[in-house]
Scaffold this active site. Structure first.
Site, PDB file in Angstrom:
ATOM      1  N   TYR A   1      29.557  53.383  43.266  1.00 33.54           N
ATOM      2  CA  TYR A   1      29.216  52.009  42.192  1.00 33.54           C
ATOM      3  C   TYR A   1      28.764  51.434  41.505  1.00 33.54           C
ATOM      4  CZ  TYR A   1      31.006  51.718  47.522  1.00 33.54           C
ATOM      5  OH  TYR A   1      31.631  51.859  48.482  1.00 33.54           O
TER       6      TYR A   1
ATOM      7  N   ASP B   1      26.029  48.209  52.445  1.00 34.59           N
ATOM      8  CA  ASP B   1      26.629  49.550  51.545  1.00 34.59           C
ATOM      9  C   ASP B   1      26.937  49.645  50.243  1.00 34.59           C
ATOM     10  OD1 ASP B   1      28.938  51.510  53.462  1.00 34.59           O
ATOM     11  OD2 ASP B   1      29.681  50.317  51.418  1.00 34.59           O
TER      12      ASP B   1
ATOM     13  N   LYS C   1      25.816  56.947  50.037  1.00 37.07           N
ATOM     14  CA  LYS C   1      26.943  58.264  50.279  1.00 37.07           C
ATOM     15  C   LYS C   1      26.694  59.371  48.867  1.00 37.07           C
ATOM     16  CE  LYS C   1      30.171  54.733  50.666  1.00 37.07           C
ATOM     17  NZ  LYS C   1      29.558  53.067  50.739  1.00 37.07           N
TER      18      LYS C   1
ATOM     19  N   HIS D   1      31.060  61.352  50.726  1.00 33.76           N
ATOM     20  CA  HIS D   1      32.387  59.688  50.145  1.00 33.76           C
ATOM     21  C   HIS D   1      33.600  60.141  50.894  1.00 33.76           C
ATOM     22  CE1 HIS D   1      31.907  56.079  47.384  1.00 33.76           C
ATOM     23  NE2 HIS D   1      33.072  55.853  47.862  1.00 33.76           N
TER      24      HIS D   1
ATOM     25  N   GLY E   1      29.199  45.097  52.231  1.00 33.90           N
ATOM     26  CA  GLY E   1      29.402  45.480  50.901  1.00 33.90           C
ATOM     27  C   GLY E   1      29.487  45.305  48.959  1.00 33.90           C
TER      28      GLY E   1
END
Length: 202
Positions: free
Chosen positions: A80, A75, A109, A142, A50
């Protein structure tokens, strides 16, 4: 039937890399996990790296260490705000022949401001440019809530601000965009071989 819908795909087996918690030998013995729906089936590595809250400065070492330890699923997400640095780290691994692209399972996403049909592919191409990839293995909505559109340049890597993750307390939610419209546009991405599977997160 062409599509894959896995509502839990983003969370199953998704872990933050923690250095020495799972050894490479153990990871190498983990099978691909088949997740099936009424639409199709998809196999992906059960353990994932992640990248949420991963600072850009920590990305190169994290990606390198994770791949060396046997992680094969990564991921990512535009909100982010580190996909461009992840892309550089992945390119370095590919260029050094540490691993082939086909041996990694990359998830990203679709951010909320790009749910309208004409904006979905723009957002994906921005992600592809940031990650320096030709396709995404799994592309998720998302959050199934549309925000008002935020203008971006898909040819410019990275983001200058965090506007794509701003709802202004719900004032920027766009109720005129349906999940069905977004999903249909994402199906087009599969037809264009830009993504392998599509899904809904959160």
């Amino acid at each position: 039937v062409r599509r894959s819908l896995f509502s839990q795909a983003n969370s199953i087996g998704n872990t933050f890399f923690s250095g020495n918690t799972i050894g490479a030998a153990a990871l190498s013995k983990l099978p691909m996990t088949a997740l099936a729906s009424t639409c199709a089936s998809m196999a992906m590595p059960p353990i994932g790296l992640g990248t949420y809250l991963m600072s850009p400065s920590s990305v190169p070492q994290a990606i390198s260490s994770a791949i060396a330890s046997g992680y094969r699923r990564i991921d990512c997400a535009p909100v982010y705000f580190n996909e461009d640095v992840i892309g550089d780290a992945l390119a370095s691994e590919f260029d050094s022949n540490t691993i082939d692209r086909k041996d990694l399972f990359i998830t990203s996403k679709l951010p909320n401001p790009f749910h309208r049909r004409e904006h979905v592919e723009i957002a994906l191409r921005k992600t592809l440019n940031d990650l320096r990839l030709e396709y995404i293995d799994l592309y998720l909505i998302h959050w199934p809530v549309a925000f008002k559109y935020v203008d971006i340049d898909p040819d410019k890597r990275g983001y200058d601000n965090e506007d794509i993750d701003e709802s202004d307390g719900g004032e920027l939610i766009d109720p005129t965009v349906s999940v069905a419209e977004t999903w249909s546009a994402m199906e087009d991405l599969v037809d264009k071989d830009l993504v392998r599977h599509i899904c809904v997160s959160n």
